[in-house]
Write an enzyme that holds these catalytic residues in place. Sequence first.
Site, short mmCIF file in Angstrom:
data_model
loop_
_atom_site.label_atom_id
_atom_site.label_comp_id
_atom_site.label_asym_id
_atom_site.label_seq_id
_atom_site.Cartn_x
_atom_site.Cartn_y
_atom_site.Cartn_z
N ASP A 177 2.57 14.35 0.84
CA ASP A 177 1.89 13.11 0.48
C ASP A 177 0.85 12.78 1.56
OD1 ASP A 177 1.40 11.03 -1.23
OD2 ASP A 177 2.94 9.73 -0.40
N TYR A 198 -2.74 10.33 2.72
CA TYR A 198 -2.98 8.91 3.04
C TYR A 198 -4.48 8.68 2.90
CZ TYR A 198 -1.80 4.73 5.96
OH TYR A 198 -1.55 3.46 6.46
N HIS A 253 -6.59 1.28 1.29
CA HIS A 253 -5.16 1.11 1.53
C HIS A 253 -4.86 1.26 3.02
CE1 HIS A 253 -0.81 1.55 1.28
NE2 HIS A 253 -0.89 2.72 1.86
N ARG A 261 -1.62 -4.11 12.58
CA ARG A 261 -2.23 -4.04 13.90
C ARG A 261 -3.35 -5.04 14.12
NH1 ARG A 261 -1.45 1.19 12.34
NH2 ARG A 261 -3.59 1.35 11.63
N GLU A 298 3.68 2.73 -5.26
CA GLU A 298 2.38 3.15 -4.72
C GLU A 298 1.64 3.94 -5.78
OE1 GLU A 298 2.88 3.31 0.09
OE2 GLU A 298 3.05 5.22 -0.95
N GLU A 337 -0.83 6.55 -6.96
CA GLU A 337 -1.48 7.73 -6.40
C GLU A 337 -1.90 8.69 -7.50
OE1 GLU A 337 0.47 9.63 -3.16
OE2 GLU A 337 1.47 7.80 -2.46
N ASP A 368 4.72 6.76 -5.72
CA ASP A 368 5.53 7.07 -4.54
C ASP A 368 6.33 5.82 -4.17
OD1 ASP A 368 6.36 8.68 -2.37
OD2 ASP A 368 4.91 7.68 -1.07
N ARG A 405 10.11 -0.77 1.86
CA ARG A 405 9.32 -1.16 3.04
C ARG A 405 10.17 -1.58 4.23
NH1 ARG A 405 4.78 1.42 1.74
NH2 ARG A 405 3.85 0.61 -0.18
N GLN A 450 11.43 1.60 5.71
CA GLN A 450 10.30 2.30 6.33
C GLN A 450 9.95 1.73 7.70
OE1 GLN A 450 6.89 2.47 3.72
NE2 GLN A 450 5.69 3.75 5.09
N TYR A 461 10.55 4.64 10.75
CA TYR A 461 9.42 5.59 10.73
C TYR A 461 8.93 6.04 12.11
CZ TYR A 461 5.46 2.63 12.09
OH TYR A 461 4.56 1.86 12.78
N LYS A 496 11.25 6.81 1.39
CA LYS A 496 10.40 7.48 0.39
C LYS A 496 11.15 8.51 -0.45
CE LYS A 496 6.18 6.03 1.91
NZ LYS A 496 5.10 5.49 1.05
N THR A 545 10.16 9.82 -6.57
CA THR A 545 8.71 9.89 -6.71
C THR A 545 8.46 10.26 -8.17
OG1 THR A 545 8.46 10.66 -4.43
CG2 THR A 545 6.60 11.04 -5.92
N THR A 558 -1.78 6.11 -1.44
CA THR A 558 -2.02 4.93 -2.27
C THR A 558 -3.51 4.66 -2.44
OG1 THR A 558 -0.01 4.02 -1.32
CG2 THR A 558 -1.43 2.50 -2.54
N GLU A 573 0.33 -4.49 0.01
CA GLU A 573 -1.03 -5.04 0.15
C GLU A 573 -1.22 -6.31 -0.66
OE1 GLU A 573 -4.44 -2.15 0.03
OE2 GLU A 573 -2.79 -0.82 -0.53
#
Lengths: 430, 430
Positions: free
Chosen positions: A134, A136, A141, A150, A209, A211, A243, A247, A250, A254, A263, A267, A360, A375
């Site tokens: 997978d 990114y 996204h 961040r 997600e 995709e 996917d 959260r 995760q 992670y 995850k 899927t 995503t 999101e």
Amino acid sequence: MVTTWVPNVSPTSDFSLANLPFGIITTPSDPLPHAAVAIGTWVLDLKALSAAPLFAAVFPSLPPQIFSHPTLNRFAALGRPTHRAVRATLQSLLSNAADADPRLRDDAALRAAALLPRASATSHLPMAVGDYTDFYAGYHHAFAVGALFRGPGAELQPNYARLPVGYHGRASSVVVSGTLIRRPVGQFVLPDDPAGAPVVGPSRRVDFEVELGCFMARGNEMGVGVPVEEAEDFVFGYVLLNDWSARDVQAWEYVPLGPFNSKNFGTTVSPWVVLADALEPFRVKGVENPAGEVLEYLRGREDAVFDIGLEVDLTTPEGDTMTISKTTSKHLMWSFPQMIAHHTLGGCPLRTGDLLGSGTISGPGGPEERGCLLEMTQGGKKEILLYGMDARTYLKDGDTITIRGACGEPGARVGFGECRGRIYSAEQRK
Amino acid sequence: MVTTWVPNVSPTSDFSLANLPFGIITTPSDPLPHAAVAIGTWVLDLKALSAAPLFAAVFPSLPPQIFSHPTLNRFAALGRPTHRAVRATLQSLLSNAADADPRLRDDAALRAAALLPRASATSHLPMAVGDYTDFYAGYHHAFAVGALFRGPGAELQPNYARLPVGYHGRASSVVVSGTLIRRPVGQFVLPDDPAGAPVVGPSRRVDFEVELGCFMARGNEMGVGVPVEEAEDFVFGYVLLNDWSARDVQAWEYVPLGPFNSKNFGTTVSPWVVLADALEPFRVKGVENPAGEVLEYLRGREDAVFDIGLEVDLTTPEGDTMTISKTTSKHLMWSFPQMIAHHTLGGCPLRTGDLLGSGTISGPGGPEERGCLLEMTQGGKKEILLYGMDARTYLKDGDTITIRGACGEPGARVGFGECRGRIYSAEQRK
């Protein structure tokens, strides 16, 4: 526009003569999984077709049992020139153009045996997936998630614009549309106790997600990379992919090795593989890379992503359906050829049937063009409103997510059908 | 101690009668991959054995072709009680005890057909690997790497003591001992230019990682976890594993989704699968968890790791061999049953043939008990000295890494043989 003699094919159907996606079905008369193509509300059963003398006449070089296998892997492994020729022949057999091949159209017995209502067939996972990776590659996204975690000015990691970031996913939990997905039990830290000890229980933040998925036609020898300009020859076709993500799990698990149990509980992919050639007319340039020029091994043709309209429906346990997002796959910043070139740069072998996810796909605007609830809800802080008094931050038990995707004009649409899954409670069996 | 009538089995052999590991071989007389067990410097060819009437007599309930397949998956899927019974029967056939079954020992023709010098056989990957997951359960490795990157007081991430951290690896690049490994080309930032733009080229920091690998015998239904106390019933057996790593690529790519191209260019496993039952006598308690009690789903029996002595040899391109590390697998903090319980907690389906890696195994002491060069050289800052004037920070082209592992007393050793791989230049083909 060339049309088909197959009855009642709506101009709005995803499965026009311009598409002819391949899948694996079982039918009431043939319970062994085998290959078919979809057209309108019908399937052309390719195993049934291959039992007729017509098959050897129109496909003299195909192995006679090629469509009798339980996956499309052997057909995919024959390579893109073969897929292209087979699709063109099937288009001729199903076309009502004056110069089309009339031998199926005019053979009532064969039509009755091979052309079946799609509703009478059950779809299965179209490929045996060796490895699932997978990526990114959805720029908006990655930007939005970075902003969430961040803050402004640090949205993208330094490597994001330099290489297609990706991770190895879990092949065993790739399932076909319609498969129920159990809400995962997981280990996480409660949001009101961020410094506290982790707990174990049903995830409270189950997300989807949106995709695009890419199935490989053929592989590369271990140790030998695939140049970006040759990568498209390695592609079989595309599907929609959800996917599913937990959260809370995760966020806790992670660091430092990436997503794992958040995850690998499921899927979902759409059942009909849209061949790479069917998407050729819909090439566009992807999102501009903010770093400017990329390293040479990633420099392919510019129009290497597709403009596929994507929609997400949420259906509540009560049965109310609302479209909660609309976006397009042109929001990818990295193309699948770039992903393949990067994936194999160090010599990693890809194999027939391997699945690549795009990551995503979100638009740059409001919640209504975002590809996941993380999101849409700003990390669970802002509810999205559904019909009536209903609202969501993350998914409830009994919620169904349906992704649809298509491109092209009415009468010649190239669409994917549905990628659908329903979450059931961690406390119950299916 | 019960010994074997097979000639010249050294007391120091890894493959004693107490072991009987299973593998896949080809031989001059049978080029189709098939099953065998190793004993001393010999193999007992199980396919050849199964052609004799004795086979049905001693294994009345085994499918007659079970050892004629190119992998051990179908045998593994029969479950641990069957593996146990088959191993016990083979031990009796190969034993010189008074109450042993003499029918192979006394049948010169069958011995000649089925008992072959191991040097005449070629080993192959013993299992078809569906998915490969790599954990991070070696406490002293995680601690040392954390100290290197984050400094004193922040060695372990908050989740480390709470769950077996792991990530999905790449099944397609799992290869059998002896397979050449090409130095990967990758994207990385030069160490003297940490703020600079990334470059692409052959990795300058190719490393090995000493691990124990675990092959799954059977799987779990998607959505249904495996309780920790039942997890051992799902294990087929163990191998040595070298998770080759490109540290410069890893440092640049791993945020935020984990290692990718730094790990997927090759993972080497030893060819002989030591059955779970053969390791039963070597159970010990692993490293004490600094968090104290773990969550209930991870609480299994305490003696759930094994005390397997591990050694790493580095052979230079010039042919000089030096043992650069000695450690033991008792330095794992999480056991395989804990890894399996955690892996399946959210419903992820494991399947027969899936491979779990333990993560790098290091001792707590100096470089001479560390499981990778990253630790031995403090991130490339301190060379390790080899014989003569030679030294290494990371691996040179032409270097060979050989991992060996064994437990047990002379005459009854349970060992793994070799897990070996040589790095060849990115500039050349094999």
